[in-house]
Write an enzyme that holds these catalytic residues in place. Structure first.
Site, PDB file in Angstrom:
ATOM      1  N   TYR A 186      57.079  76.218   1.970  1.00 57.19           N
ATOM      2  CA  TYR A 186      56.464  77.050   2.860  1.00 57.19           C
ATOM      3  C   TYR A 186      56.749  78.816   3.043  1.00 57.19           C
ATOM      4  O   TYR A 186      57.738  78.853   2.838  1.00 57.19           O
ATOM      5  CB  TYR A 186      57.405  76.220   4.412  1.00 57.19           C
ATOM      6  N   HIS A 240      49.735  77.483   6.234  1.00 58.13           N
ATOM      7  CA  HIS A 240      50.817  77.465   6.916  1.00 58.13           C
ATOM      8  C   HIS A 240      50.718  78.126   8.182  1.00 58.13           C
ATOM      9  O   HIS A 240      51.808  78.486   9.076  1.00 58.13           O
ATOM     10  CB  HIS A 240      52.480  76.631   6.098  1.00 58.13           C
TER      11      HIS A 240
HETATM   12 MG    MG Z   1      49.484  72.254   6.874  1.00 60.62          MG
END
Ligand code: MG
Length: 434
Positions: A186, A240
């Site tokens: 992430y 993201h």
């Molecule tokens: Mg996504």
């Protein structure tokens, strides 16, 4: 026939015709929702899963739906138990659209994550019931197969570019034609290591996101992947939502030479107007929508042809009924579906997406999610993933059931610290919104 009998039969005729007519228009005999069970379970793996089992007036006939939400599991369980379940009991289980609309407006205020999860669970369970009654898989009720199986995209990651390339290659060798490539999870590629770099004297010392670093590194990763792996593999990347809008525009331009299948979530939900700017400067295909909960978010993007893939999660937008409507909108405007999964998701939602995926013409791709053997035991009929394609059992309804004894053996456990994986910070300690 005696005259008196003949006259009596004439008088009876309209009544008989009316009864016949009503039985014809009614379809299957009436079926009511008898009981609503909430089944929370961790599946023994820390999942935050909430299933709904709708029992009907026909003994043994029930349907299963997914109301899972990794961030709100306990709230959802209570909402169904105390508010929605009592509202559904006694209603006609066959009237899916009517129940959907009635539940949608039941609380006066519409949409919202918990409400949508609950609606989706009801919707899936009612489709499951209808399929079981018709002895057909749900995709057949939706029009039948528009493809033979559902292609999935895999998730490749790695510490560095070589490791990402190796992992993409592994999936290609397994049969995947589509692979999402990330580097370091992430926000990976844009992270400055804990304690490093120039920071305030006191305060945040953890891994910090830097968007200029990110938009420099990620195009280099895709250049590397194309050099190493060629153009056969269809590559995706998920941003993201970490970037400021203009940096999102810049990254979209910079990755254009590497021919992505899609670039996902390059903007935050608050900044979706910027898709117009992106469209003007690049042909990089855009995927968006996993955080969407309201049609007002996705309708303009699809109808103005600003995105190429709709990423909503079926259990977050209102279930199969809502997903079918989005798919029709996509078909009209040349957008495709790429329903979201993610590691927190469950096999019932996956199958709900599968039945829609199989039966629509605007299908693009489905996100991969796979489960350990104990989940297959807990939820018999969990779809199988082979060679980059998803296969359901194609049994009646959704083709899945739940072992309630096993579910009870694995109770829901609240995540420690309330689960804070979404919290990312910059060098000065400020929040980087997902
Ligand atoms: Mg996504």
């Amino acid at each position: 026939m005696r005259r008196r009998d003949f006259i009596a039969s004439l008088l009876a005729a309209p009544i008989a015709a009316t009864a016949q007519e009503s039985s014809r228009t009614r379809g299957l005999p009436p079926l009511t929702i008898k009981n609503v069970k909430v089944i929370p379970t961790s599946a023994g793996r820390g999942y935050q899963w909430i299933f709904v089992k709708i029992e009907t007036s026909e003994p043994g006939l029930h349907g299963i739906g997914s109301a899972s939400n990794v961030n709100n599991a306990f709230s959802i369980a209570t909402a169904i138990d105390k508010h929605y379940g009592p509202f559904w009991v006694g209603k006609d289980a066959g009237r899916i659209e009517d129940n959907w609309q009635n539940t949608h407006t039941r609380g006066y205020w519409r949409n919202g994550t918990i409400h949508n999860n609950v609606m989706s669970a009801l919707d899936m369970a009612l489709w499951d019931i209808k399929g079981k009654r018709a002895n057909m898989p749900v995709f057949d009720l939706l029009g039948g197969k528009a493809r033979d199986a559902v292609p999935m995209y895999a998730h490749a990651d790695g510490r560095d570019m070589n490791q990402v390339a190796e992992n993409v290659k592994k999936y290609m060798e397994e049969g995947y034609r589509h692979v999402r490539a990330q580097m370091g999870g992430y926000g990976g590629g844009g992270m400055i290591a804990p304690g490093q770099g120039s920071r305030p004297a006191t305060g945040f010392k953890g891994a910090a996101f830097d968007e200029e670093l990110y938009i420099d590194i990620i195009p280099k990763l895709f250049e590397h992947l194309r050099v190493k792996l060629g153009n056969d593999v269809k590559l995706c990347h998920d941003v993201h939502e970490h970037l400021s809008p203009i940096m999102g525009v810049e990254l979209s331009k910079r990755v254009e030479p590497y021919r992505l299948f899609f670039l996902e979530d390059v903007l935050s939900p608050e900044q979706i107007q910027w898709f117009r700017n992106i469209r003007q400067v690049t042909t990089t295909p855009m995927a968006m929508g996993e955080l969407f909960t309201h049609p007002h978010e996705w309708v303009p993007l699809i109808s103005e042809r600003l995105i190429d893939f709709f990423r909503g999660r079926v259990s977050q937008i209102g279930g199969i009924t809502a997903a079918r409507k989005v798919a029709a909108l996509c078909e009209t405007f040349g957008c495709r579906t790429a329903f979201q999964e993610g590691g927190d998701n469950d096999p019932v939602n996956q199958l709900a997406a599968y039945h829609v995926d199989l039966s629509i013409s605007s299908f693009g791709i489905q996100e991969e999610n796979h489960f350990p053997p104990q989940v297959h035991e807990l939820l018999p009929g969990t779809a199988q993933l082979k060679g980059g394609y998803l296969y359901g059992t194609d049994g009646p309804g959704l083709g899945i059931d739940i072992n309630e004894t096993l579910a009870a053996k694995y109770p829901l456990v609240a995540p420690r610290g309330g689960d804070s994986w979404t919290t990312v910070r910059g060098m000065d300690g400020s929040l980087v919104k997902p």
